[in-house]
Write an enzyme that holds these catalytic residues in place. Structure first.
Site, PDB file in Angstrom:
ATOM      1  N   ARG A   1     -11.964  55.249  38.208  1.00 40.84           N
ATOM      2  CA  ARG A   1     -12.775  56.462  38.109  1.00 40.84           C
ATOM      3  C   ARG A   1     -13.632  56.580  36.841  1.00 40.84           C
ATOM      4  O   ARG A   1     -13.636  57.593  36.150  1.00 40.84           O
ATOM      5  CB  ARG A   1     -11.892  57.696  38.289  1.00 40.84           C
ATOM      6  CG  ARG A   1     -10.921  58.006  37.189  1.00 40.84           C
ATOM      7  CD  ARG A   1     -10.493  59.459  37.288  1.00 40.84           C
ATOM      8  NE  ARG A   1      -9.513  59.658  38.334  1.00 40.84           N
ATOM      9  CZ  ARG A   1      -8.203  59.676  38.126  1.00 40.84           C
ATOM     10  NH1 ARG A   1      -7.722  59.484  36.926  1.00 40.84           N
ATOM     11  NH2 ARG A   1      -7.383  59.902  39.128  1.00 40.84           N
TER      12      ARG A   1
ATOM     13  N   ASP B   1     -15.577  37.781  36.833  1.00 39.42           N
ATOM     14  CA  ASP B   1     -16.628  37.999  35.827  1.00 39.42           C
ATOM     15  C   ASP B   1     -16.113  38.556  34.506  1.00 39.42           C
ATOM     16  O   ASP B   1     -16.888  39.090  33.717  1.00 39.42           O
ATOM     17  CB  ASP B   1     -17.699  38.946  36.411  1.00 39.42           C
ATOM     18  CG  ASP B   1     -17.140  40.316  36.740  1.00 39.42           C
ATOM     19  OD1 ASP B   1     -15.896  40.486  36.726  1.00 39.42           O
ATOM     20  OD2 ASP B   1     -17.933  41.242  37.021  1.00 39.42           O
TER      21      ASP B   1
ATOM     22  N   HIS C   1     -14.355  44.653  51.917  1.00 38.70           N
ATOM     23  CA  HIS C   1     -13.025  44.740  51.316  1.00 38.70           C
ATOM     24  C   HIS C   1     -12.007  43.792  51.948  1.00 38.70           C
ATOM     25  O   HIS C   1     -10.891  43.672  51.432  1.00 38.70           O
ATOM     26  CB  HIS C   1     -12.521  46.187  51.364  1.00 38.70           C
ATOM     27  CG  HIS C   1     -13.284  47.068  50.420  1.00 38.70           C
ATOM     28  ND1 HIS C   1     -14.539  47.561  50.734  1.00 38.70           N
ATOM     29  CD2 HIS C   1     -12.997  47.499  49.170  1.00 38.70           C
ATOM     30  CE1 HIS C   1     -14.978  48.269  49.711  1.00 38.70           C
ATOM     31  NE2 HIS C   1     -14.068  48.252  48.749  1.00 38.70           N
TER      32      HIS C   1
ATOM     33  N   ASP D   1     -12.761  45.083  33.951  1.00 38.84           N
ATOM     34  CA  ASP D   1     -13.503  45.453  32.742  1.00 38.84           C
ATOM     35  C   ASP D   1     -13.271  46.912  32.342  1.00 38.84           C
ATOM     36  O   ASP D   1     -13.071  47.217  31.168  1.00 38.84           O
ATOM     37  CB  ASP D   1     -14.996  45.147  32.906  1.00 38.84           C
ATOM     38  CG  ASP D   1     -15.557  45.596  34.256  1.00 38.84           C
ATOM     39  OD1 ASP D   1     -14.779  46.167  35.059  1.00 38.84           O
ATOM     40  OD2 ASP D   1     -16.752  45.386  34.502  1.00 38.84           O
ATOM     41  N   GLY D   2     -13.257  47.821  33.314  1.00 40.39           N
ATOM     42  CA  GLY D   2     -13.070  49.245  33.006  1.00 40.39           C
ATOM     43  C   GLY D   2     -11.710  49.512  32.391  1.00 40.39           C
ATOM     44  O   GLY D   2     -11.599  50.148  31.325  1.00 40.39           O
ATOM     45  N   THR D   3     -10.660  49.024  33.037  1.00 41.23           N
ATOM     46  CA  THR D   3      -9.283  49.251  32.551  1.00 41.23           C
ATOM     47  C   THR D   3      -9.079  48.583  31.194  1.00 41.23           C
ATOM     48  O   THR D   3      -8.413  49.141  30.301  1.00 41.23           O
ATOM     49  CB  THR D   3      -8.271  48.697  33.580  1.00 41.23           C
ATOM     50  OG1 THR D   3      -8.547  49.295  34.833  1.00 41.23           O
ATOM     51  CG2 THR D   3      -6.840  48.984  33.176  1.00 41.23           C
TER      52      THR D   3
ATOM     53  N   ARG E   1     -10.645  41.558  49.493  1.00 46.36           N
ATOM     54  CA  ARG E   1      -9.642  42.024  48.520  1.00 46.36           C
ATOM     55  C   ARG E   1      -8.258  42.179  49.135  1.00 46.36           C
ATOM     56  O   ARG E   1      -7.288  42.425  48.426  1.00 46.36           O
ATOM     57  CB  ARG E   1     -10.082  43.366  47.927  1.00 46.36           C
ATOM     58  CG  ARG E   1     -11.273  43.211  47.043  1.00 46.36           C
ATOM     59  CD  ARG E   1     -11.406  44.210  45.931  1.00 46.36           C
ATOM     60  NE  ARG E   1     -10.915  45.527  46.107  1.00 46.36           N
ATOM     61  CZ  ARG E   1     -11.604  46.637  45.811  1.00 46.36           C
ATOM     62  NH1 ARG E   1     -12.852  46.533  45.400  1.00 46.36           N
ATOM     63  NH2 ARG E   1     -11.064  47.815  45.925  1.00 46.36           N
TER      64      ARG E   1
ATOM     65  N   ARG F   1     -20.151  41.964  42.735  1.00 37.79           N
ATOM     66  CA  ARG F   1     -20.934  42.861  41.875  1.00 37.79           C
ATOM     67  C   ARG F   1     -22.132  42.120  41.282  1.00 37.79           C
ATOM     68  O   ARG F   1     -22.902  41.562  42.057  1.00 37.79           O
ATOM     69  CB  ARG F   1     -20.057  43.486  40.801  1.00 37.79           C
ATOM     70  CG  ARG F   1     -20.440  44.927  40.524  1.00 37.79           C
ATOM     71  CD  ARG F   1     -19.589  45.513  39.438  1.00 37.79           C
ATOM     72  NE  ARG F   1     -18.299  45.966  39.896  1.00 37.79           N
ATOM     73  CZ  ARG F   1     -18.071  47.159  40.447  1.00 37.79           C
ATOM     74  NH1 ARG F   1     -19.042  48.016  40.572  1.00 37.79           N
ATOM     75  NH2 ARG F   1     -16.872  47.507  40.821  1.00 37.79           N
TER      76      ARG F   1
ATOM     77  N   THR G   1      -9.668  40.518  38.714  1.00 40.58           N
ATOM     78  CA  THR G   1     -10.847  40.850  39.515  1.00 40.58           C
ATOM     79  C   THR G   1     -11.153  39.715  40.480  1.00 40.58           C
ATOM     80  O   THR G   1     -11.028  38.538  40.117  1.00 40.58           O
ATOM     81  CB  THR G   1     -12.114  41.114  38.681  1.00 40.58           C
ATOM     82  OG1 THR G   1     -13.214  41.276  39.582  1.00 40.58           O
ATOM     83  CG2 THR G   1     -12.471  39.981  37.736  1.00 40.58           C
ATOM     84  N   ILE G   2     -11.542  40.075  41.699  1.00 40.49           N
ATOM     85  CA  ILE G   2     -11.978  39.025  42.621  1.00 40.49           C
ATOM     86  C   ILE G   2     -13.334  38.486  42.171  1.00 40.49           C
ATOM     87  O   ILE G   2     -13.729  37.400  42.555  1.00 40.49           O
ATOM     88  CB  ILE G   2     -12.054  39.522  44.085  1.00 40.49           C
ATOM     89  CG1 ILE G   2     -13.136  40.596  44.258  1.00 40.49           C
ATOM     90  CG2 ILE G   2     -10.701  39.988  44.577  1.00 40.49           C
ATOM     91  CD1 ILE G   2     -13.539  40.823  45.710  1.00 40.49           C
ATOM     92  N   ASP G   3     -14.073  39.265  41.358  1.00 41.82           N
ATOM     93  CA  ASP G   3     -15.444  38.882  40.989  1.00 41.82           C
ATOM     94  C   ASP G   3     -15.499  37.708  40.010  1.00 41.82           C
ATOM     95  O   ASP G   3     -16.548  37.088  39.855  1.00 41.82           O
ATOM     96  CB  ASP G   3     -16.185  40.069  40.354  1.00 41.82           C
ATOM     97  CG  ASP G   3     -16.228  41.282  41.262  1.00 41.82           C
ATOM     98  OD1 ASP G   3     -16.043  41.114  42.480  1.00 41.82           O
ATOM     99  OD2 ASP G   3     -16.445  42.405  40.746  1.00 41.82           O
TER     100      ASP G   3
ATOM    101  N   GLY H   1     -10.240  48.444  40.846  1.00 44.10           N
ATOM    102  CA  GLY H   1     -10.115  47.971  42.225  1.00 44.10           C
ATOM    103  C   GLY H   1      -8.983  46.963  42.334  1.00 44.10           C
ATOM    104  O   GLY H   1      -8.711  46.231  41.390  1.00 44.10           O
TER     105      GLY H   1
HETATM  106  O1  F6P Z   1     -15.053  44.580  41.391  1.00 43.84           O
HETATM  107  C1  F6P Z   1     -14.466  44.292  42.618  1.00 43.84           C
HETATM  108  C2  F6P Z   1     -15.301  44.819  43.755  1.00 43.84           C
HETATM  109  O2  F6P Z   1     -14.653  44.485  44.972  1.00 43.84           O
HETATM  110  C3  F6P Z   1     -16.765  44.352  43.750  1.00 43.84           C
HETATM  111  O3  F6P Z   1     -16.890  43.035  44.217  1.00 43.84           O
HETATM  112  C4  F6P Z   1     -17.396  45.404  44.595  1.00 43.84           C
HETATM  113  O4  F6P Z   1     -18.768  45.566  44.302  1.00 43.84           O
HETATM  114  C5  F6P Z   1     -16.637  46.642  44.219  1.00 43.84           C
HETATM  115  O5  F6P Z   1     -15.399  46.223  43.667  1.00 43.84           O
HETATM  116  C6  F6P Z   1     -16.366  47.592  45.344  1.00 43.84           C
HETATM  117  O6  F6P Z   1     -15.765  48.708  44.814  1.00 43.84           O
HETATM  118  P1  F6P Z   1     -15.084  49.851  45.700  1.00 43.84           P
HETATM  119  O7  F6P Z   1     -13.744  49.320  46.146  1.00 43.84           O
HETATM  120  O8  F6P Z   1     -14.973  50.979  44.760  1.00 43.84           O
HETATM  121  O9  F6P Z   1     -15.984  50.096  46.874  1.00 43.84           O
END
Ligand code: F6P
Length: 361
Positions: A78, A143, A285, A117-119, A288, A185, A139-141, A15
């Site tokens: 993905r 975490d 969003h 984390d995924g990447t 973000r 999250r 990440t905005i989270d 994201g």
């Molecule tokens: O990890 C960033 C984040 O914005 C989380 O805060 C949120 O749960 C998730 O991604 C939303 O993901 P997507 O953009 O796939 O809906």
């Protein structure tokens, strides 16, 4: 040590988060000034799969992007890409073999992978398979394990705080409960920081399962001394004691569940318990989007510069990390598969409690 690096690739995955472009700009400019060419890879590792999805980046290409949200390289999110073979204009390939082959064909000496984390987990896999790379946490989270902060978080908190500020006047005018659902999250960093900065009365975070009777009690107590309105910040991953998180879509395959609905649930339950009108807002969003804050631009720039420094020093399979006052390298192996949650003994939790903020426990 003699610098043998002549060409590096840069990609953004997962994201988006405000500050991605600031990292790309810092990477391109500092690499260029060290005599290293940069290949921009589009849509994360897809840029190393499809020949048409990469382009050289020069300082000219990154001029003016410091203040822009999103990413000029595009991004995808993905799940686990190693699971399926991939179709390209040149045929069908095993995912890992194709990426490694294209890395060599492109004449790359190293990669800088900017992601969450995924990447970072995918990057660590490629590192183990022989691709020299450096990760940059995004990440905005907030975490990601191993770093005190990641860029994007400050921008998300600023937006959420401004939103809470705006909701105060309408909450007070109508004497309502206003519930604000924020992202994050499974981590409560955004809710906690924006809640405290915005002067919320109740902050519900995933790390502290809540009891709505306790929250209702806090709201009634506020009414009793004359406040007559309340602001409740709910992290999307917050859940009632013994209950479950609210989801809008269940997990499928390697894709995680999509969180959503916690704000609506809390608003409805509080209205039923207190008899007070309640409304909810989901910031989603919007957190973000937009321009990164000065803090995020600076952190992203420091991360990008440090990543190039590590590549030139031949230090790979690491992630740049914010360990104030320094930007350091931490092994990717210590980061992947872990999550940095709000510690229950965090001073901001204690301080908020002392100020009378309810966590619903
Ligand atoms: O990890 C960033 C984040 O914005 C989380 O805060 C949120 O749960 C998730 O991604 C939303 O993901 P997507 O953009 O796939 O809906």
């Amino acid at each position: 040590m003699k610098n043998t690096v002549k060409k590096i690739g840069v990609l953004t995955g997962g994201g988006d988060a405000p500050g991605l472009n600031a990292v790309i700009r810092a990477v391109v400019k500092s690499a260029y000034n060290s005599g290293v060419a940069v290949l921009g890879l589009e849509d994360s590792f897809d840029g190393l799969i499809h020949p048409e999805k990469s382009r050289p980046l020069s300082p000219r290409d990154v001029t003016g992007i410091l203040r822009l949200g999103g990413t000029i390289l595009g991004t995808v999110n993905r799940g686990d890409p190693f699971l399926e073979p991939i179709e390209t204009s040149e045929g069908t390939f095993n995912y890992a073999d194709r990426v490694i082959d294209m890395f060599k064909r492109a004449g790359l000496d190293a990669l800088i992978c900017i992601g969450g984390d995924g990447t970072l987990a995918i990057s660590h896999e490629f590192s183990k398979r022989g691709i020299p790379l450096v990760g940059v946490p995004k990440t905005i989270d907030n975490d990601i394990m191993g770093t005190n902060s990641s860029f994007g978080f400050d921008t998300a908190v600023s937006f959420a705080t401004e939103s809470i500020d705006r909701l105060h006047s309408t909450a007070e005018a109508h004497r309502r409960i206003m519930v604000v659902e924020v992202m994050g999250r499974n981590a409560g960093w955004i809710a906690l920081h924006s809640g405290v900065a915005g002067g919320a009365d109740v902050i519900l975070i995933p790390e502290i399962p809540y009891d709505l009777d306790k929250v209702a009690e806090c709201i009634r107590a506020r009414d009793a001394w004359g406040a007559r309105f309340s602001i409740v910040v709910v992290a999307e991953g917050a859940k009632p004691k013994g209950g479950k998180v609210s989801v809008v879509a269940e997990a499928h395959g390697a894709s995680p569940e999509r969180l959503g609905g916690a704000g609506m649930y809390v608003a409805n339950e509080l209205e039923a318990r207190t008899g007070k009108e309640s409304r909810f807002v989901v910031l989603g969003h919007l957190q973000r989007g937009g321009a990164p804050t000065p803090f995020d631009r600076t952190l992203a720039t420091r991360f990008g510069g440090k990543a190039v420094e590590l590549v030139l020093a031949g230090q790979f399979d690491v992630m740049v990390a914010n360990h104030p006052p320094d930007i350091v390298a931490v092994p990717l192996a210590d980061v992947v598969g872990k999550q940095r949650l709000v510690p229950l003994d965090y001073d901001l939790v204690h301080t908020a409690r002392r100020l009378g903020v309810s966590f619903g426990d």
